[in-house]
Design an enzyme around this catalytic site. Structure first.
Site, PDB file in Angstrom:
ATOM      1  CB  SER A  50      -0.845   0.164   1.200  1.00  0.00           C
ATOM      2  OG  SER A  50      -0.264   0.137   2.542  1.00  0.00           O
ATOM      3  CE  LYS A  91      -2.685   2.333   4.947  1.00  0.00           C
ATOM      4  NZ  LYS A  91      -2.562   1.501   3.682  1.00  0.00           N
TER       5      LYS A  91
END
Length: 241
Positions: A50, A91
């Protein structure tokens, strides 16, 4: 002969002193840098793609332990949040409390408070999102996206759940400064310039590079000092008579 022997003895003692000083200084740098690094940084393994291409699945990162109130836009952070599974996740912070984040403009870019943000780190070069969204980030919270926007499960998913999509600053555990494993992928994670013009700018790099220099220099001094002593003693003895 006595004078020659005395000179050789002085040289040997001088060599031993230099050797001891080099080894001692090397130990201070090596052990001190290692200890400080262990206090400042923690390794994490990233399980998914991701955050590719910034961090690929299976890579091990070095993340500086920081409080959430030190986080700024553009930082790649390690965080936990019960709403996200309560496991450490990695993230990128794209908006902070008080920001309005919107996607996408005519060129497929993210906008924060109406200002378009260039994101050269995005997988495939963009766009900033595979679907449009808009969010007002509450105070004390962070809006987080992965760099591989086509596969990342991030704040956009939680917006769809009817929440603000953000996580509290208190959930931040660390800020990623570098990838450390595999060795071929060793590199620092730069602060993105796209957020630099927004209020607060971007965060400053952590102390990782100076720490690595201290540890590396210390190791070289230890090896060099250990080798210098025997060489100096051999030279001090001079040729056999």
């Amino acid at each position: 002969m006595g004078e020659v022997a005395g000179t050789a003895s002085v040289r040997r003692r001088g060599g031993e002193i230099v050797s001891s000083v080099l080894v001692a200084l090397g130990c201070v740098l090596f052990l001190g840098g290692s200890a400080w690094g262990a206090l400042q940084y923690r390794p994490y393994t990233v399980p998914t793609d991701s955050m590719a291409p910034t961090v690929a699945a299976g890579e091990r990162v070095l993340a500086q332990r920081i409080d959430g109130d030190r986080v700024r836009r553009g930082d790649v952070v390690v965080f936990t949040d019960p709403q996200w599974g309560d496991l450490p996740m990695v993230k990128r912070v794209v908006a902070v409390g008080g920001d309005e984040v919107d996607c996408c403009d005519a060129r497929g870019r993210l906008t924060v408070n109406g200002q378009a943000v260039e994101e050269p780190y995005l997988s495939g070069g963009g766009p900033a999102s595979t679907g449009g969204f808009r969010a007002q980030v509450p105070d004390g919270r962070l809006f987080l996206l992965g760099d591989s926007r086509e596969v990342s499960l991030d704040s956009r998913v939680h917006l769809a759940d009817g929440t603000d999509g953000a996580v509290p600053r208190s959930g931040v555990r660390a800020r990623v400064d570098a990838t450390a494993w595999p060795p071929a992928g060793l590199r620092t994670v730069p602060r993105p310039e796209g957020f630099a013009q927004l209020p607060g700018g971007v965060s400053r790099p952590g102390p990782l590079v100076p720490l690595l220099w201290a540890v590396g220099t210390g190791a070289l001094l230890i090896l060099g000092g250990a080798a210098y002593g025997p060489i100096a003693r051999r030279v001090g003895r001079g040729p056999a008579s």
